[in-house]
Scaffold this active site. Structure first.
Site, PDB file in Angstrom:
ATOM      1  N   TYR A  53       0.900  -1.059   0.058  1.00 12.99           N
ATOM      2  CA  TYR A  53      -0.138   0.125  -0.075  1.00 12.99           C
ATOM      3  C   TYR A  53       0.904   1.307  -0.056  1.00 12.99           C
ATOM      4  O   TYR A  53       1.893   1.352   0.846  1.00 12.99           O
ATOM      5  CB  TYR A  53      -1.176   0.198   1.182  1.00 12.99           C
ATOM      6  N   HIS A  83      -4.379  15.912  -3.720  1.00 15.11           N
ATOM      7  CA  HIS A  83      -4.728  16.037  -2.239  1.00 15.11           C
ATOM      8  C   HIS A  83      -4.254  17.503  -1.565  1.00 15.11           C
ATOM      9  O   HIS A  83      -4.762  17.904  -0.719  1.00 15.11           O
ATOM     10  CB  HIS A  83      -3.794  14.975  -1.340  1.00 15.11           C
ATOM     11  N   ASN A 195       0.855  12.393   4.622  1.00 15.47           N
ATOM     12  CA  ASN A 195       0.023  11.755   5.701  1.00 15.47           C
ATOM     13  C   ASN A 195       0.654  11.979   7.013  1.00 15.47           C
ATOM     14  O   ASN A 195       1.935  12.096   7.379  1.00 15.47           O
ATOM     15  CB  ASN A 195       0.166  10.116   5.305  1.00 15.47           C
ATOM     16  N   TYR A 280     -17.203  34.244  44.203  1.00 18.03           N
ATOM     17  CA  TYR A 280     -16.452  33.019  43.567  1.00 18.03           C
ATOM     18  C   TYR A 280     -15.176  33.524  42.705  1.00 18.03           C
ATOM     19  O   TYR A 280     -14.148  32.874  42.695  1.00 18.03           O
ATOM     20  CB  TYR A 280     -17.246  32.188  42.905  1.00 18.03           C
ATOM     21  N   ARG A 283     -12.796  34.427  45.161  1.00 17.70           N
ATOM     22  CA  ARG A 283     -12.397  33.351  45.973  1.00 17.70           C
ATOM     23  C   ARG A 283     -12.034  32.244  45.647  1.00 17.70           C
ATOM     24  O   ARG A 283     -11.241  31.344  46.146  1.00 17.70           O
ATOM     25  CB  ARG A 283     -13.602  33.201  47.180  1.00 17.70           C
ATOM     26  N   PHE A 329      -2.122   7.668  11.665  1.00 20.14           N
ATOM     27  CA  PHE A 329      -2.702   9.151  11.176  1.00 20.14           C
ATOM     28  C   PHE A 329      -3.968   9.534  11.766  1.00 20.14           C
ATOM     29  O   PHE A 329      -4.419  10.685  11.640  1.00 20.14           O
ATOM     30  CB  PHE A 329      -2.675   9.181   9.739  1.00 20.14           C
ATOM     31  N   GLU A 414     -12.582   5.563   4.842  1.00 18.41           N
ATOM     32  CA  GLU A 414     -12.240   6.379   6.134  1.00 18.41           C
ATOM     33  C   GLU A 414     -13.343   6.881   6.964  1.00 18.41           C
ATOM     34  O   GLU A 414     -13.935   8.059   6.613  1.00 18.41           O
ATOM     35  CB  GLU A 414     -11.278   7.463   5.699  1.00 18.41           C
TER      36      GLU A 414
END
Length: 509
Positions: A53, A83, A195, A280, A283, A329, A414
């Site tokens: 791959y 991409h 990646n 508050y 404090r 990834f 994905e």
């Protein structure tokens, strides 16, 4: 700044902080043999003729498509160009330089199969100040930050734009001016560059570093507000916090006590003050700010681990000549970390806004209404408090967790993603909002303290007040408020306020 020498897998939070703040980075020379061996392993794997791959197959849903040896270089160039599909405004240069340094350190571990010249080009771009123009939007935080990192990789092959100093140039021209040649991608290299989680991690680290600055400044402004309201320092007594045991709470209380130590304003109302307890927002500062500190330290640990890891796919193991596909990834750790930073930033601003609201209310603070000597004729701090409220509300909306969202991509290959990228990208804007809130509190608190003259506060807080008064005079009658706010923001953002106070405050590491 001197160059940071990145030892892959061993860089410190201080290293990443320095790079974000402007230092350049180089890779430790001892990593060279590992890088070379990883590239050689890719060649040996290819020689076996088996499908692997990302090396001789398509990507994502197209992983089953086998690519011939004659097309391997084209395959890597194509993945970069296809991409590089980000959109939106360019990411801030400090963030992208940090992203590049993170990628450099990752490649330096010799698990990505890139050639030594690829690592050398990325390092040279960092050293010579060449920053790829990377659109901010387009990553879902798995399979890595594909689009942003592709824009970085595209610049390395001479496509897209690069910032050279303040000038935006075509990538090929910028590389030529620096005496650098565009990269010729080898097998696996395009995928290795694009990646990984480096874009998400860089944005999260940037948010963390700004949150650290914000946290320290808010301790100083919180102490100033306590003085302005003649609040008690009893809630900061170490014995109270020792019983609860939270480290951040203990350290925060110590810091507040130290900032207020020796105050004549505090001493003046130790007897005869009818108030039993403060609101508050005064404090409970150790409890709220201490919890934020503990949270940010947990985030620092997570991001420190991520920054020193390898998150591309597949990973190369030269010892056995294997390319193993996994899911490093997936940026879920970064997404969770970014959400936690967002919560801390939101709460730091939220409690500060409550202190501003308390100071402008004479029923609560005992000070003139809206901190002006002539209320009615003058509005004083009326609308700056409204601005602070608006910013806090905006941060509340942005603090909703990004990590709980997911949307399938790549034809359901994905099918679960982290949303780390936009979860981290929002942090700088949230920090800027909170900085403005702290800046308004700074002005309000110093104004309130002025009404206690001739009494003075502690040495640390008087130095902080003097730092403000160098740029912003006491508000007697209404004037254009915006320049005062901008000046206060600069004092907070730059760290000048904390430096002026001169008191050791908690850090993240």
């Amino acid at each position: 700044m001197n160059a940071i020498i990145l030892v892959p897998g061993e860089a410190s939070l201080a290293d990443w902080r320095a790079i974000y703040r402007g230092a350049t980075a180089r890779l430790d020379g001892a990593s060279a043999p590992r890088i070379a061996e990883s590239a050689a392993a890719v060649a040996r794997i290819l020689a076996k003729g088996e499908p692997v791959y990302g090396i001789n197959t398509g990507f994502g849903k197209l992983a089953s498509v086998r690519i011939g040896d004659e097309d391997l270089a084209t395959l890597q160039r194509n993945i970069v160009l296809s991409h590089a599909a980000g959109t939106g405004a360019p990411s801030p240069i400090p963030v992208i330089r940090l992203m590049m340094a993170l990628k450099l350190a990752s490649l330096g571990q010799g698990a990505s199969g890139v050639q030594p010249q690829t690592v050398a080009l990325l390092e040279a771009m960092l050293v010579q100040g060449l920053t790829p123009v990377v659109p901010a939007q387009g990553s879902v935080g798995a399979s890595g930050d594909l689009a942003p990192l592709s824009h970085m990789a595209a610049a390395m092959i001479g496509v897209g734009d690069i910032m050279l100093g303040e000038e935006r140039l075509p990538a090929a021209e910028a590389l030529a001016r620096a005496g650098l040649a565009p990269l010729e991608l080898g097998p696996k290299e395009g995928l290795a560059l694009l990646n990984g989680t480096q874009f998400s991690t860089a944005n999260a680290l940037a948010g963390l570093f700004e949150a650290e600055t914000l946290f320290q400044a808010a301790l100083v402004t919180g102490a100033l507000s306590t003085e302005a309201a003649k609040g008690s320092d009893t809630p900061f007594d170490a014995r109270i916090h020792a019983l609860r045991r939270h480290v951040g709470q203990i350290e925060t209380a110590d810091a507040l006590r130290g900032l207020m130590a020796g105050s004549a304003i505090r001493a003046s109302h130790l007897k005869g003050d009818e108030r039993v307890q403060d609101p508050y927002c005064l404090r409970c500062q150790p409890q709220v700010m201490g919890a934020a500190l503990d949270l940010l330290r947990q985030v620092a640990t997570t991001l420190g681990i991520e920054a020193n890891g390898v998150s591309d796919n597949p990973l190369i193991f030269p010892e056995s000549d294997e390319a193993l596909s996994g899911g490093n990834f997936h940026a879920e750790p970064v997404a969770f970390a970014a959400d936690m930073i967002a919560l801390a930033i939101c709460e730091i601003g939220s409690i500060a806004e409550r202190r501003i609201a308390m100071l402008v209310d004479p029923a609560l603070s005992g000070l003139p209404a809206f901190l002006t000597p002539k209320p009615g004729l003058n509005s004083g701090f009326m609308i700056p408090q409204v601005t602070a409220a608006a910013l806090v509300s905006e941060n509340k909306q942005r603090a909703y967790p990004a990590s709980v969202d997911s949307i399938p991509t790549s034809a359901n290959q994905e099918d679960h993603v982290s949303m780390a990228a936009h979860g981290a990208r929002r942090l700088l804007e949230m920090a800027e909002n909170a900085t403005a809130v702290i800046g308004i509190e700074l002005l309000a608190a110093v104004q309130g303290m002025d009404f206690h003259a001739p009494l003075t506060s502690s040495t640390a807080l008087e130095a902080a007040r003097a730092c403000v008064r160098k740029s912003v005079p006491h508000l007697t009658d209404d004037r254009h408020f915006h320049p005062d706010m901008e000046a206060a923001n600069r004092i907070v953002r730059s760290g000048a306020l904390v430096a002026a106070a001169g008191h050791a405050l908690p850090v993240l590491g």
